[in-house]
Design an enzyme around this catalytic site. Structure first.
Site, PDB file in Angstrom:
ATOM      1  CG  ASN A 195      -5.425  -3.470  -7.505  1.00 43.21           C
ATOM      2  OD1 ASN A 195      -5.264  -4.124  -8.402  1.00 43.21           O
ATOM      3  ND2 ASN A 195      -4.693  -3.898  -6.211  1.00 43.21           N
ATOM      4  CD  GLU A 196      -5.391  -7.783  -6.266  1.00 45.88           C
ATOM      5  OE1 GLU A 196      -5.275  -7.915  -4.945  1.00 45.88           O
ATOM      6  OE2 GLU A 196      -4.563  -8.625  -6.829  1.00 45.88           O
TER       7      GLU A 196
ATOM      8  CD  GLU B 128       1.656  -2.727  -7.132  1.00 40.99           C
ATOM      9  OE1 GLU B 128       1.534  -3.722  -7.628  1.00 40.99           O
ATOM     10  OE2 GLU B 128       0.932  -2.155  -6.149  1.00 40.99           O
TER      11      GLU B 128
HETATM   12  O1  AHR Z   1       1.389  -7.621  -7.888  1.00 36.49           O
HETATM   13  C1  AHR Z   1       1.620  -7.671  -6.792  1.00 36.49           C
HETATM   14  C2  AHR Z   1       0.330  -7.021  -5.895  1.00 36.49           C
HETATM   15  O2  AHR Z   1      -0.534  -8.415  -6.045  1.00 36.49           O
HETATM   16  C3  AHR Z   1      -0.533  -6.013  -6.574  1.00 36.49           C
HETATM   17  O3  AHR Z   1      -0.090  -4.970  -5.878  1.00 36.49           O
HETATM   18  C4  AHR Z   1      -2.000  -6.525  -6.199  1.00 36.49           C
HETATM   19  O4  AHR Z   1      -2.754  -5.957  -6.932  1.00 36.49           O
HETATM   20  C5  AHR Z   1      -1.680  -8.052  -6.036  1.00 36.49           C
HETATM   21  O5  AHR Z   1      -2.532  -8.231  -5.148  1.00 36.49           O
END
Ligand code: AHR
Length: 764
Positions: free
Chosen positions: A351-352, A43
């Protein structure tokens, strides 16, 4: 036969009357292990791309970071010259700022990059900049690379500046090295100088593909089977303008659209979609690309009827990676230097994200992608608050994330044993111990390793897993802990890094059934100070008192005069008003802690009142580390529940906190027992261990189909050696030889650092 041990102190010394036993049934191989199991998640967080893997040495090269020339120092020896951001004649439409120097005498511009530039003697650096001149100024410009002490390491001259934007390049060969160097550009005369895209890049990059070599090698050493990229929260963005769109990240780097990153910095997009795909290929890792699904962080949604561009982006991302060179996007890939397809097979949508808004957008994207390319495996995300998925269109894979304490991970070691074998496959796309972990200690790694034995044992269901986050520039830590820590010239792995490597380097093809007869883990003593806190809520607290069982007053949070004795944590807005400690920021995870780490048994009494916001209060106890989340949560879960949380929720009841009303709170801790009283009425009376005791030993075993080696992975979660008998039943043709690869250190809290990067060590 290989023996792989993850233990705090080793297995050899007997301290127990009855040895523990691990029985591996070598005659009855079980499930196949997914070859994709161990991978990485990259990331753009913590300056992992700019300031990290993407080796641009100049910070804010395109002057887009703000309306000021951030990270540039300007000086004028004779005081006449000035510099400011200019927007009148941009270099291109993505790059609307330039720097205008009003030259009147001598001037010097200096950039120190990301806390110093690493320059190596004998190596070459390419300086490339765009410039135009006006009002009589025509240069020349002198470019110099200077060590921190001011020694000139390389120099060159740029002349012949013109009235329109032109690029100028210099090959600068360094006569000496320093990891804290700076770039200096100077000139003198009269008139105007405009600068943009001032870039200094090392000629030497990993596999000549433009990435910082030592950091790329730290990834290669993990032998990742896949790489998920580029985020995380980063792809969601804080609002509609800050969502990640891959099309802004390809082609000419000068025309890529810089984007403010939710992790607190501006991103050049120099590490773009093409570079990520190339990195995956160079690592021998399957690319797993995550796209924005029309939802921001905080769930603001692009209306379903306006999702057309998002659907197009998803389809085009596949075409860019895989399409023939006569397709529109395939042609652009070829033009960037890669005519052959990258063979993208996995796409993650969002994502999430979870719940109805996500599922509606999931359907739109999944239907379109499946219609165009049924071979692509689609990964659905789950929100951290709850798991679940709609049956249509059914995801191929579901991504689950876990950020918890070491003990929670140990408990989760068996969770996949009972997962539905007929549902979608599981990708544990992010996991890490984030509580009681220091800056990444051995105990945290032990917790993850215990969990990983469960992933490997259930690899028919869990087909992929990746630790998160991967990188942190030590000068910009937005998340803790992180697997690989670095500065401009060095890196080290936290203990978890070495576990990832051990699991990845020792892959079997098929699991072997394992029976573990283990003593219970010694549970860590419960002790620590107290605190008050809020989650998206404003509140005040008063009459705070901590009393020992013998009646001694241990602490009075006397806030009548000031907030002395308290340490505030998180992004809160604390003040003292009318004898109460008030908190006014409606943000998550805000705390004020006090007291002593050695306290064990005590009673905490206080009054609390909610002033506004979505939840109630957090009353903290047994706080030994700043990251600890051991608390009584009143009005949690959107002001619907009252719970004790400690390594997860251990007791939860319906509960609601009214705004404006003072509540009398009393919390008594005695050993592992916690009792909570609200207005004199007992709400909770629980034991820390009510979620079940945990074992000391965790194990999984497999066979390498090519060599026939038996690989046994063992994790000892106790802080002392545990005599253990290993029984390989049914084994024929044992050579009598084996090797043990052990990760250990003296103390569970040991960490590696830049200066002591092998304190927690793997050895054979
Ligand atoms: O890994 C850090 C963060 O944690 C990521 O950006 C997110 O997907 C998660 O909540």
């Amino acid at each position: 036969m290989y023996l792989f041990l993850a233990t705090l102190l080793g297995l050899a010394v007997s301290t127990n009357a009855q040895p523990a036993t691990i029985t591996v049934d070598t005659a009855h191989p079980g499930r196949e292990i997914s070859p994709m199991l161990w991978g990485i998640f990259f990331e753009d967080i913590n300056l992992s791309a700019d300031g990290g893997l993407y080796p641009e040495l100049v910070r804010n090269r395109s002057f887009e970071d703000s309306d000021q020339p951030d990270f540039w120092k300007f000086s004028s020896a004779d005081g006449g010259s000035t510099a400011a951001i200019d927007r009148r004649r941009p270099l291109n439409q993505s790059n609307v700022h330039s720097l205008c120097v009003n030259v009147d005498g001598k001037f010097i511009l200096q950039n120190e990059g990301y806390w110093g530039m690493k320059i190596v003697g004998g190596e070459s650096y390419k300086l490339r900049l765009a410039a135009r001149a006006a009002d009589g100024f025509d240069g020349p410009l002198t470019a110099r690379i200077l060590s921190a002490a001011g020694t000139e390491l390389a120099a060159g001259e740029i002349s012949g500046l013109a009235g329109d934007w032109r690029y100028y390049t210099l090959e600068l060969s360094a006569s000496g090295g320093d990891s804290k160097s700076a770039l200096q550009i100077s000139g003198s005369g009269r008139g105007k100088l405009f600068l943009d895209m001032v870039s200094l890049m090392p000629e030497k990059t990993w596999k000549n593909h433009g990435l910082r070599a030592d950091l790329a090698e730290s990834l290669a050493a993990l032998h990742p089977a896949f790489m998920r990229f580029p985020g995380g929260n980063w792809i969601e963005g804080d609002d509609f303008d800050h969502m990640y769109h891959w099309k802004d990240t390809i082609g000419n780097i000068d025309a890529r659209k810089p984007l403010w990153n939710t992790w607190g910095y501006n991103t050049t997009q120099g590490l773009g979609y093409y570079e990520y795909l190339q990195l995956c290929e160079d690592l021998g890792a399957e690319p797993v690309f995550g796209i924005n699904c029309g939802l921001t962080l905080g769930n603001k949604a692009v209306p379903a009827g306006q999702m057309g561009p998002w659907i197009e982006d998803a389809l085009d991302a596949v075409e860019y990676a895989n399409g023939p060179t006569n397709s529109h996007w395939g042609f652009l890939r070829a033009a960037a230097g890669h005519p052959a397809p990258f063979h993208l097979k996995y796409l993650e949508i969002g994502n999430e994200n979870g719940g109805p808004a996500y599922w509606e957008r999931w359907k739109l994207l999944a239907d379109a992608l499946r219609a165009k390319d049924p071979e692509i495996k689609l990964i659905m995300t789950t929100s951290l608050n709850g798991y679940g998925y709609p049956p249509i269109p059914k995801p191929d894979i579901i991504d689950e994330h876990y950020y918890e304490s070491p003990e929670s991970f140990m408990r989760r070691a068996t969770q996949y044993d009972s997962y539905n074998r007929k549902g979608p496959k599981i990708f544990v796309g992010e996991y890490a111990v984030t509580e009681k972990c220091g800056l990444g200690n051995l105990r945290a790694a032990i917790g993850e390793a215990a969990f990983m034995t469960g992933l490997e044992r259930n690899s028919d269901v869990v087909i992929m897993a990746s630790y998160a986050p991967l990188f942190v520039n030590l000068n910009h830590r937005a998340w803790n802990p992180d697997l690989i820590n670095f500065d401009s010239s060095r890196w080290y792995g936290i203990p978890s890094y070495y576990f990832q490597q051990m699991f990845s380097e020792n892959r079997g093809h098929v699991t072997l059934p394992v029976l573990v007869n283990s003593p219970l883990a010694e549970s860590p003593t419960s002790k620590g100070g107290i605190g008050v806190g809020t989650w998206n809520t404003e509140a005040e607290f008063k009459d705070i008192k901590v009393t020992a069982p013998d009646g001694r007053i241990l602490f009075t949070g006397d806030v009548s005069r000031n907030a002395g004795g308290w340490k505030t944590l998180g992004d809160g807005d604390w003040s003292v008003q009318g004898g109460a400690l008030q908190q006014h920021a409606q943000k998550e995870f805000i705390r004020a802690i006090a007291g002593d780490k050695s306290w064990t048994d005590y009673s905490l009494t206080l009054k609390a009142r909610k002033l506004g916001g979505r939840e109630g209060f957090l009353i903290l106890f047994h706080i030994a580390n700043e990251a600890d989340r051991t608390w009584w949560n009143l009005g949690g879960w959107g002001n619907t529940r009252d719970a004790i949380e400690c390594d997860g929720t251990i007791d939860s009841k319906p509960g609601n906190i009214a705004t404006g009303q003072w509540y009398d709170l009393r919390l008594v801790v005695s050993g592992k027992r916690v009792q909570c009283y609200l207005n004199g009425q007992m709400i909770h009376d629980v034991n820390y261990e009510s979620r079940g005791q945990i074992n000391a030993l965790y194990s999984c075993a497999s066979r390498d189909g090519r060599t026939g080696d038996v690989i046994v992975k063992v994790v000892n979660a106790n802080a002392k050696p545990l005599e253990t008998e290993l029984d390989l039943t049914g084994a024929k043709n044992l050579t009598g030889q084996g090797s043990a690869i052990v990760l250990t250190s003296e103390n569970p809290t040991d960490e590696n650092t830049l200066f002591f990067n092998d304190k927690v060590l793997t050895y054979m």
